[in-house]
Scaffold this motif. Structure first.
Motif, PDB file in Angstrom:
ATOM      1  N   PRO A 171      31.478  52.530  36.335  1.00  0.00           N
ATOM      2  CA  PRO A 171      31.633  51.167  36.754  1.00  0.00           C
ATOM      3  C   PRO A 171      33.118  50.899  36.959  1.00  0.00           C
ATOM      4  N   ALA A 172      33.097  49.760  37.652  1.00  0.00           N
ATOM      5  CA  ALA A 172      34.246  48.913  37.819  1.00  0.00           C
ATOM      6  C   ALA A 172      34.094  47.835  37.685  1.00  0.00           C
ATOM      7  N   CYS A 173      35.135  46.641  37.502  1.00  0.00           N
ATOM      8  CA  CYS A 173      34.697  45.282  37.550  1.00  0.00           C
ATOM      9  C   CYS A 173      33.963  44.816  38.952  1.00  0.00           C
ATOM     10  N   ALA A 174      34.432  45.437  39.825  1.00  0.00           N
ATOM     11  CA  ALA A 174      34.106  45.181  41.263  1.00  0.00           C
ATOM     12  C   ALA A 174      32.578  45.581  41.577  1.00  0.00           C
ATOM     13  N   SER A 175      32.023  46.620  40.641  1.00  0.00           N
ATOM     14  CA  SER A 175      30.637  47.098  40.890  1.00  0.00           C
ATOM     15  C   SER A 175      29.650  46.037  40.870  1.00  0.00           C
ATOM     16  N   CYS A 176      29.935  45.018  39.874  1.00  0.00           N
ATOM     17  CA  CYS A 176      29.193  43.870  39.916  1.00  0.00           C
ATOM     18  C   CYS A 176      29.724  42.689  40.594  1.00  0.00           C
ATOM     19  N   HIS A 177      31.089  42.466  40.271  1.00  0.00           N
ATOM     20  CA  HIS A 177      31.663  41.260  40.876  1.00  0.00           C
ATOM     21  C   HIS A 177      32.214  41.261  42.167  1.00  0.00           C
ATOM     22  N   GLY A 178      31.977  42.434  42.764  1.00  0.00           N
ATOM     23  CA  GLY A 178      32.365  42.703  44.216  1.00  0.00           C
ATOM     24  C   GLY A 178      33.858  42.842  44.676  1.00  0.00           C
ATOM     25  N   ALA A 179      34.265  43.409  45.677  1.00  0.00           N
ATOM     26  CA  ALA A 179      35.437  43.662  45.610  1.00  0.00           C
ATOM     27  C   ALA A 179      36.367  42.582  45.972  1.00  0.00           C
TER      28      ALA A 179
ATOM     29  N   GLU B  33      22.521  37.129  40.928  1.00  0.00           N
ATOM     30  CA  GLU B  33      23.732  36.811  41.537  1.00  0.00           C
ATOM     31  C   GLU B  33      24.684  36.397  40.588  1.00  0.00           C
ATOM     32  N   ILE B  34      25.904  36.601  40.809  1.00  0.00           N
ATOM     33  CA  ILE B  34      27.000  36.334  39.635  1.00  0.00           C
ATOM     34  C   ILE B  34      28.100  35.629  40.769  1.00  0.00           C
ATOM     35  N   ALA B  35      28.304  34.222  40.329  1.00  0.00           N
ATOM     36  CA  ALA B  35      29.317  33.150  41.146  1.00  0.00           C
ATOM     37  C   ALA B  35      30.510  33.943  41.333  1.00  0.00           C
ATOM     38  N   PRO B  36      31.270  33.636  42.319  1.00  0.00           N
ATOM     39  CA  PRO B  36      32.651  34.203  42.708  1.00  0.00           C
ATOM     40  C   PRO B  36      33.460  33.994  41.641  1.00  0.00           C
ATOM     41  N   MET B  37      34.430  35.078  41.264  1.00  0.00           N
ATOM     42  CA  MET B  37      35.348  34.960  40.301  1.00  0.00           C
ATOM     43  C   MET B  37      36.708  34.383  40.443  1.00  0.00           C
ATOM     44  N   ALA B  38      37.033  34.088  41.764  1.00  0.00           N
ATOM     45  CA  ALA B  38      38.288  33.673  42.108  1.00  0.00           C
ATOM     46  C   ALA B  38      38.570  32.123  41.761  1.00  0.00           C
ATOM     47  N   LEU B  39      39.649  31.757  41.147  1.00  0.00           N
ATOM     48  CA  LEU B  39      39.820  30.597  40.765  1.00  0.00           C
ATOM     49  C   LEU B  39      39.479  29.402  42.003  1.00  0.00           C
ATOM     50  N   SER B  40      39.926  29.756  43.181  1.00  0.00           N
ATOM     51  CA  SER B  40      39.729  29.105  44.524  1.00  0.00           C
ATOM     52  C   SER B  40      38.352  28.956  44.606  1.00  0.00           C
ATOM     53  N   ALA B  41      37.512  29.860  44.366  1.00  0.00           N
ATOM     54  CA  ALA B  41      36.016  29.636  44.764  1.00  0.00           C
ATOM     55  C   ALA B  41      35.306  29.052  43.680  1.00  0.00           C
ATOM     56  N   SER B  42      35.661  29.109  42.298  1.00  0.00           N
ATOM     57  CA  SER B  42      34.873  28.728  41.097  1.00  0.00           C
ATOM     58  C   SER B  42      35.985  28.079  40.303  1.00  0.00           C
TER      59      SER B  42
END
Length: 140
Positions: free
Chosen positions: A69-77, A90-99
């Protein structure tokens, strides 16, 4: 009604009603705490790196196995977009700009670092890794 619009305009111009301001102050406090911990662990600590955070996000662990696994495996690239768990949730976006509110609660941030670092990396994340990753999320 007109008075309410003037109050909103005044708050915006004063910087009091900007989206993500509360979350940014939360992430600032977290980054300060991780910086102090990183400095305590390594006197040569020179700051966090968005580039290292991006690499950490996409790096596969567990000895380079293709299914590791990588973080991006679930959270997306792209952390500005939603991800999915292995079960399809579904996992909400991780970026501060999106969440913008995602990093406002220190206890939740620590909980998820603990769970995800152990699952993906097989160990706890270091303060440097946490700070690098948060810096990447803040920049996105």
């Amino acid at each position: 009604m007109k008075a309410a619009l003037y109050a909103i305009a005044a708050a915006l111009s004063a910087g009091l009603a900007q989206p993500g301001v509360a979350a940014a102050s939360g992430i600032d406090a977290q980054l300060s705490r991780y910086a102090a911990q990183a400095r305590a662990a390594d006197s040569g600590f020179a700051g966090f790196s968005v580039e290292r955070g991006a690499q950490l996000h996409t790096q596969r662990f567990a000895g380079g196995k293709p299914d590791a696994p990588a973080c991006a495996s679930c959270h997306g690239a792209d952390p500005a977009k939603a991800g999915k768990t292995r079960t399809g949730k579904e996992i909400a976006p991780m970026a501060l700009s999106a969440s913008p509110a995602r990093y406002a609660d220190d206890a939740k941030v620590e909980k998820w670092f603990g769970r995800n670092c152990r699952e993906v990396m097989g160990r706890e994340c270091t303060p440097l890794e946490k700070g690098d990753w948060l810096s990447f999320m803040r920049a996105r």
